[in-house]
Design a protein around this motif. Structure first.
Motif, PDB file in Angstrom:
ATOM      1  N   LYS A  21       0.833  -1.200   0.000  1.00 26.60           N
ATOM      2  CA  LYS A  21       0.000   0.000   0.000  1.00 26.60           C
ATOM      3  C   LYS A  21       0.866   1.248   0.000  1.00 26.60           C
ATOM      4  O   LYS A  21       2.020   1.211   0.418  1.00 26.60           O
ATOM      5  N   PRO A  22       0.323   2.356  -0.456  1.00 25.95           N
ATOM      6  CA  PRO A  22       1.107   3.598  -0.493  1.00 25.95           C
ATOM      7  C   PRO A  22       1.341   4.145   0.915  1.00 25.95           C
ATOM      8  O   PRO A  22       0.694   3.729   1.873  1.00 25.95           O
ATOM      9  N   LEU A  23       2.260   5.082   1.008  1.00 23.74           N
ATOM     10  CA  LEU A  23       2.567   5.687   2.310  1.00 23.74           C
ATOM     11  C   LEU A  23       1.439   6.626   2.730  1.00 23.74           C
ATOM     12  O   LEU A  23       0.853   7.302   1.905  1.00 23.74           O
ATOM     13  N   HIS A  24       1.161   6.627   4.029  1.00 29.15           N
ATOM     14  CA  HIS A  24       0.120   7.526   4.518  1.00 29.15           C
ATOM     15  C   HIS A  24       0.663   8.437   5.608  1.00 29.15           C
ATOM     16  O   HIS A  24       1.862   8.453   5.878  1.00 29.15           O
ATOM     17  N   LEU A  25      -0.234   9.179   6.212  1.00 31.83           N
ATOM     18  CA  LEU A  25       0.147  10.180   7.200  1.00 31.83           C
ATOM     19  C   LEU A  25       1.018   9.632   8.325  1.00 31.83           C
ATOM     20  O   LEU A  25       1.950  10.296   8.774  1.00 31.83           O
ATOM     21  N   GLY A  26       0.719   8.417   8.773  1.00 36.74           N
ATOM     22  CA  GLY A  26       1.528   7.806   9.826  1.00 36.74           C
ATOM     23  C   GLY A  26       2.970   7.651   9.368  1.00 36.74           C
ATOM     24  O   GLY A  26       3.901   7.944  10.113  1.00 36.74           O
ATOM     25  N   HIS A  27       3.157   7.216   8.118  1.00 33.43           N
ATOM     26  CA  HIS A  27       4.514   7.097   7.574  1.00 33.43           C
ATOM     27  C   HIS A  27       5.170   8.462   7.456  1.00 33.43           C
ATOM     28  O   HIS A  27       6.381   8.577   7.602  1.00 33.43           O
ATOM     29  N   VAL A  28       4.364   9.461   7.156  1.00 36.14           N
ATOM     30  CA  VAL A  28       4.938  10.800   7.020  1.00 36.14           C
ATOM     31  C   VAL A  28       5.597  11.209   8.326  1.00 36.14           C
ATOM     32  O   VAL A  28       6.730  11.683   8.344  1.00 36.14           O
ATOM     33  N   ARG A  29       4.900  10.995   9.425  1.00 38.41           N
ATOM     34  CA  ARG A  29       5.505  11.348  10.719  1.00 38.41           C
ATOM     35  C   ARG A  29       6.777  10.539  10.938  1.00 38.41           C
ATOM     36  O   ARG A  29       7.790  11.081  11.365  1.00 38.41           O
ATOM     37  N   TYR A  60       7.481   6.880  18.823  1.00 37.67           N
ATOM     38  CA  TYR A  60       6.682   8.098  18.651  1.00 37.67           C
ATOM     39  C   TYR A  60       5.193   7.766  18.667  1.00 37.67           C
ATOM     40  O   TYR A  60       4.794   6.633  18.429  1.00 37.67           O
ATOM     41  N   GLY A  61       4.407   8.771  18.929  1.00 37.05           N
ATOM     42  CA  GLY A  61       2.965   8.583  19.058  1.00 37.05           C
ATOM     43  C   GLY A  61       2.253   8.505  17.723  1.00 37.05           C
ATOM     44  O   GLY A  61       2.817   8.817  16.675  1.00 37.05           O
ATOM     45  N   MET A  62       1.048   8.085  17.782  1.00 37.34           N
ATOM     46  CA  MET A  62       0.247   7.923  16.581  1.00 37.34           C
ATOM     47  C   MET A  62      -0.284   9.264  16.081  1.00 37.34           C
ATOM     48  O   MET A  62      -0.446  10.196  16.858  1.00 37.34           O
ATOM     49  N   VAL A  63      -0.553   9.313  14.784  1.00 35.22           N
ATOM     50  CA  VAL A  63      -1.259  10.466  14.233  1.00 35.22           C
ATOM     51  C   VAL A  63      -2.717  10.070  14.096  1.00 35.22           C
ATOM     52  O   VAL A  63      -3.032   9.078  13.442  1.00 35.22           O
ATOM     53  N   GLU A  64      -3.568  10.803  14.742  1.00 37.26           N
ATOM     54  CA  GLU A  64      -4.986  10.483  14.673  1.00 37.26           C
ATOM     55  C   GLU A  64      -5.746  11.543  13.908  1.00 37.26           C
ATOM     56  O   GLU A  64      -5.365  12.708  13.892  1.00 37.26           O
ATOM     57  N   LYS A  93      -7.405   3.585   9.182  1.00 35.45           N
ATOM     58  CA  LYS A  93      -7.345   2.155   8.910  1.00 35.45           C
ATOM     59  C   LYS A  93      -7.113   1.949   7.418  1.00 35.45           C
ATOM     60  O   LYS A  93      -7.987   2.198   6.605  1.00 35.45           O
ATOM     61  N   SER A  94      -5.912   1.464   7.088  1.00 36.52           N
ATOM     62  CA  SER A  94      -5.591   1.389   5.662  1.00 36.52           C
ATOM     63  C   SER A  94      -6.437   0.353   4.932  1.00 36.52           C
ATOM     64  O   SER A  94      -6.767   0.523   3.779  1.00 36.52           O
ATOM     65  N   ARG A  95      -6.804  -0.729   5.634  1.00 36.55           N
ATOM     66  CA  ARG A  95      -7.593  -1.743   4.950  1.00 36.55           C
ATOM     67  C   ARG A  95      -8.963  -1.197   4.539  1.00 36.55           C
ATOM     68  O   ARG A  95      -9.560  -1.617   3.584  1.00 36.55           O
ATOM     69  N   GLU A  96      -9.427  -0.236   5.337  1.00 38.64           N
ATOM     70  CA  GLU A  96     -10.728   0.320   5.011  1.00 38.64           C
ATOM     71  C   GLU A  96     -10.632   1.585   4.178  1.00 38.64           C
ATOM     72  O   GLU A  96     -11.640   2.214   3.859  1.00 38.64           O
ATOM     73  N   GLY A  97      -9.393   1.931   3.852  1.00 44.07           N
ATOM     74  CA  GLY A  97      -9.220   3.072   2.973  1.00 44.07           C
ATOM     75  C   GLY A  97      -9.453   4.418   3.633  1.00 44.07           C
ATOM     76  O   GLY A  97      -9.525   5.443   2.961  1.00 44.07           O
ATOM     77  N   THR A  98      -9.552   4.447   4.962  1.00 39.20           N
ATOM     78  CA  THR A  98      -9.759   5.732   5.648  1.00 39.20           C
ATOM     79  C   THR A  98      -8.420   6.295   6.104  1.00 39.20           C
ATOM     80  O   THR A  98      -8.168   6.453   7.288  1.00 39.20           O
ATOM     81  N   VAL A  99      -7.568   6.588   5.138  1.00 40.88           N
ATOM     82  CA  VAL A  99      -6.262   7.125   5.476  1.00 40.88           C
ATOM     83  C   VAL A  99      -6.039   8.438   4.751  1.00 40.88           C
ATOM     84  O   VAL A  99      -6.675   8.724   3.740  1.00 40.88           O
ATOM     85  N   VAL A 100      -5.129   9.216   5.304  1.00 40.35           N
ATOM     86  CA  VAL A 100      -4.690  10.408   4.600  1.00 40.35           C
ATOM     87  C   VAL A 100      -3.448  10.002   3.827  1.00 40.35           C
ATOM     88  O   VAL A 100      -2.427   9.671   4.412  1.00 40.35           O
TER      89      VAL A 100
END
Length: 600
Positions: free
Chosen positions: A131-139, A389-393, A400-407
């Motif tokens: 899967k592509p990188l998302h906001l969590g990966h950005v942090r 480090y902490g999570m980005v919420e 949830k990447s499986r559900e496609g609700t990611v930035v």
RNA sequence: GCCUCUGUAGUUCAACGGAUAGAACGGCGGUUUCCUAAACCGUAAAUAUGGGUUCGAUUCCCAUCGGAGGUACCA
């Protein structure tokens, strides 16, 4: 010591206590801090700790020490004692010397790196190839990049590494979905970035899987667990993993092809984000190494084997649970791979310290890994650093990447840049630029806003990201800092155009205001700030420092004339001061991985 | 259940055990014949609760109540 002045003051205080009270005190027991804004002084000595030695009231003690300092030094002309706080004023001359020193040192605040410097390896990013990188990966990426720069600035040799999670059931899911429903789609045929294309199939798999499970539940009256176990789709994915492990040529070539698409996509994302790696490891080539280390441990009696064949580490003597290292079917788990990767890395480099930039959900994992590596005889195991480090919420909660609700990382960066463009155009900031220059500037601003927003938060803490409201260009933001830098550059350009020649040193005869000495004091603090950030693994400390500096400078800029100052010594001083503020802004922002434009 | 982290203005974030808890956004009100107004200035607004240690506690300790994460075959 953070500055020569602080060093001097501490020495004087120690000397004064020795003479006044015949007692030796250590540097660390001398609490020297910056004086609060409400008082007109520079440094404050907290005298409470000395009351037992002086056997006098706080104010009396402060007065005695204060009098001693004034009469035994040339740099402290006056003081005031308020309760247990001894506020010291430092001479203008001393501050000008401090500025001259900062000015002459292009690398002020940084420690040089040599061949003998400790070698630190930093692992960060560590994406899955499904899967592509998302906001969590950005942090993760921004923290990893920044902490690398910060550790370099603290005199370490740094090797940035990335462990790509390129195998496992999750990748098989994407592959299977693509095989079944992809109709041979490629990045070229669809015009999609490879990582996004693969990510779509991962989501599709999950959708189909859920549908199948739901159907089994309603048609056969199975429980969810039973339905999931019977799912033909999941079984096919598992079968594919077995084939992969067995080296099936067809599965392997599909895997190679699809991973290749993903890597091309990742590379673009990394480039835009401005992060890079010195050495990339792939899990597919480290997990076997891990297995053999585990088997070795089993032979040595460090680990135990169950009747079903699974291999375990018993950590109950360490106050932890038992940990699975190899499944009953002999396949490896997360821990196995990390053991293998660690071994390869230490074979490859003479690593003094290993830092893992991984989310805090893995705290337990790294606690265990540290113990396991130690048990396996790797001397460095127990000293590994988990930079947790902490999570980005999101305002709605977890992504949830499986559900496609990611930035998505790419979308986010593009959006930041286009917003920067709109704002810049509205303000008419790009009118005099070529389109190339304009693109460069809006890229720096958009990414600067994003990076600063994420890095200014204490890494340990969870943070909330509101895509609609979070990122601004005013206030405590990246662009605010960049703007200040651009303004200073503008002054320096004008000074040059006017033929003003800066002296290499400012004469120590001019009179300074509190604002000016305050700015020099803040510049001097940069050195200590860089150290602090390195010791505590916190880019946020740098970010907050730069913000304070910039805020202070903007007030100065607003209230004082620089180029229009008539006294030429004073004018030169203010230009030099500005120039060094810009230098520290640039240096500090570089530690955050943020570029600063010369005009905007 | 057990373990770890966490709780500060309406919101997002600061504050080595130090002085009257500091910013930004948002709100309200100002500043541009003057070096870039993406700036500057003013204003209202917060330490979850109860104990303890200390000259001094947002900070350390204990309890209670919230939030997040982990907890043996997902990575």
């Amino acid at each position: 010591m953070s500055s020569t002045i602080e060093h001097k003051i501490k020495n004087l205080v120690r000397q004064s206590i020795l003479e006044l009270y015949s007692q030796e005190v250590t540097d660390s027991s001398i609490q020297l801090q910056k004086t609060n804004k409400e008082f007109t002084a520079h440094y404050t000595v907290v005298v409470f700790p000395f009351l037992k030695i002086s056997k006098k009231a706080p104010e009396a003690t402060a007065n005695e020490i204060g009098n001693y300092l004034v009469s035994h030094s040339t740099c402290i002309p006056s003081f005031s004692a308020i309760k247990g706080f001894l506020n010291l004023v430092v001479t203008d001359e001393e501050w000008i010397n401090e500025l001259n020193e900062i000015h002459l040192n292009e690398q002020f605040g940084r420690t040089e790196v040599s061949e003998e410097s400790p070698l630190v390896m930093i692992e960060y990013s560590s994406p899955n190839t499904n899967k592509p990188l998302h906001l969590g990966h950005v942090r993760n990426n921004l923290l990893g990049h920044s902490i690398s720069e910060i550790l370099k600035a603290n005199g370490n040799q740094v090797i940035k590494t990335n462990i790509v999670n390129d195998r496992g059931i999750h990748i098989c899911k994407s592959m299977l979905a693509w095989q079944k429903w992809g109709n041979g789609a490629t990045p070229q045929s669809t015009g999609k970035k490879g990582d996004h294309l693969i990510g779509d199939y991962y989501v599709l798999f999950d959708k189909q899987f859920k549908a199948e499970v739901a159907a089994l539940q309603s048609e056969k009256g199975l429980t969810k667990e039973e339905a999931e176990a019977q799912s033909s789709l999941m079984n096919e994915a598992r079968e594919m993993l077995r084939q992969w492990e067995a080296g099936d040529t067809e599965v392997r070539s599909l895997w190679t092809k699809m991973n290749g698409w993903v890597y091309d996509g990742f590379e673009k994302t990394y480039q835009l984000m401005g992060v890079s790696f010195d050495k990339i490891y792939y899990e597919s080539s480290t997990y076997l190494e891990g297995k053999s280390k585990v088997m070795e441990g089993l032979e040595k009696g460090i680990f135990v084997q169950n009747e079903d064949g699974s291999v375990w580490a018993d950590l109950t003597s360490n106050g932890l649970d038992q940990k699975l290292l190899l499944r009953a079917d002999g396949t490896s788990v997360y821990m196995t791979q990390d053991i293998g990767t660690a071994k390869l890395r230490y074979d490859d480099y003479p690593i003094d310290k290993m830092v893992y930039v991984v989310g805090n959900e893995q705290n337990y994992h790294f606690q265990v890994l540290s113990i396991l590596l130690d048990k396996l005889g790797f001397g460095w195991g127990k000293d590994l650093v988990h930079f947790s480090y902490g999570m980005v919420e999101l305002p709605e909660g977890k992504m949830k990447s499986r559900e496609g609700t990611v930035v998505d990382a790419d979308d986010l960066m593009e959006e930041m840049i286009s917003t920067a463009r709109e704002t810049s155009e509205e303000l008419g900031k790009l009118d005099e630029c070529t389109s190339e220059e304009a693109s460069e500037i809006v890229r720096m601003i958009g990414l600067g806003a994003l990076k600063y927003f994420i890095l200014k938060v204490d890494p340990k803490k969870n943070m909330t990201f509101n895509p609609k409201e979070s990122i601004d260009f005013n206030g405590n933001t990246g662009p605010f800092i960049q703007y200040t830098h651009a303004r200073i550059c503008s002054i320096l350009r004008k000074a040059e155009a006017q033929g003003i020649v800066l002296p290499s040193e400012v004469p120590a005869t001019i009179q300074l205001t509190n604002k000016e000495t305050g700015l020099i004091q803040m510049l001097a603090e940069y050195k200590e700030t860089v150290k602090d950030a390195g010791n505590t693994f916190s880019p946020a400390i740098i970010a907050n420092y730069i913000y304070e500096l910039v805020k202070e400078y903007n007030q100065f800029y607003h209230d004082f004339s620089i180029l229009k100052e008539e006294n030429s010594d004073l004018r030169a001083f203010r230009i030099l001061l500005s120039k060094n503020v810009a230098k520290i802004i640039k240096s500090g922002m570089q530690l955050l991985g943020i570029e600063v434009p010369e005009r905007m």
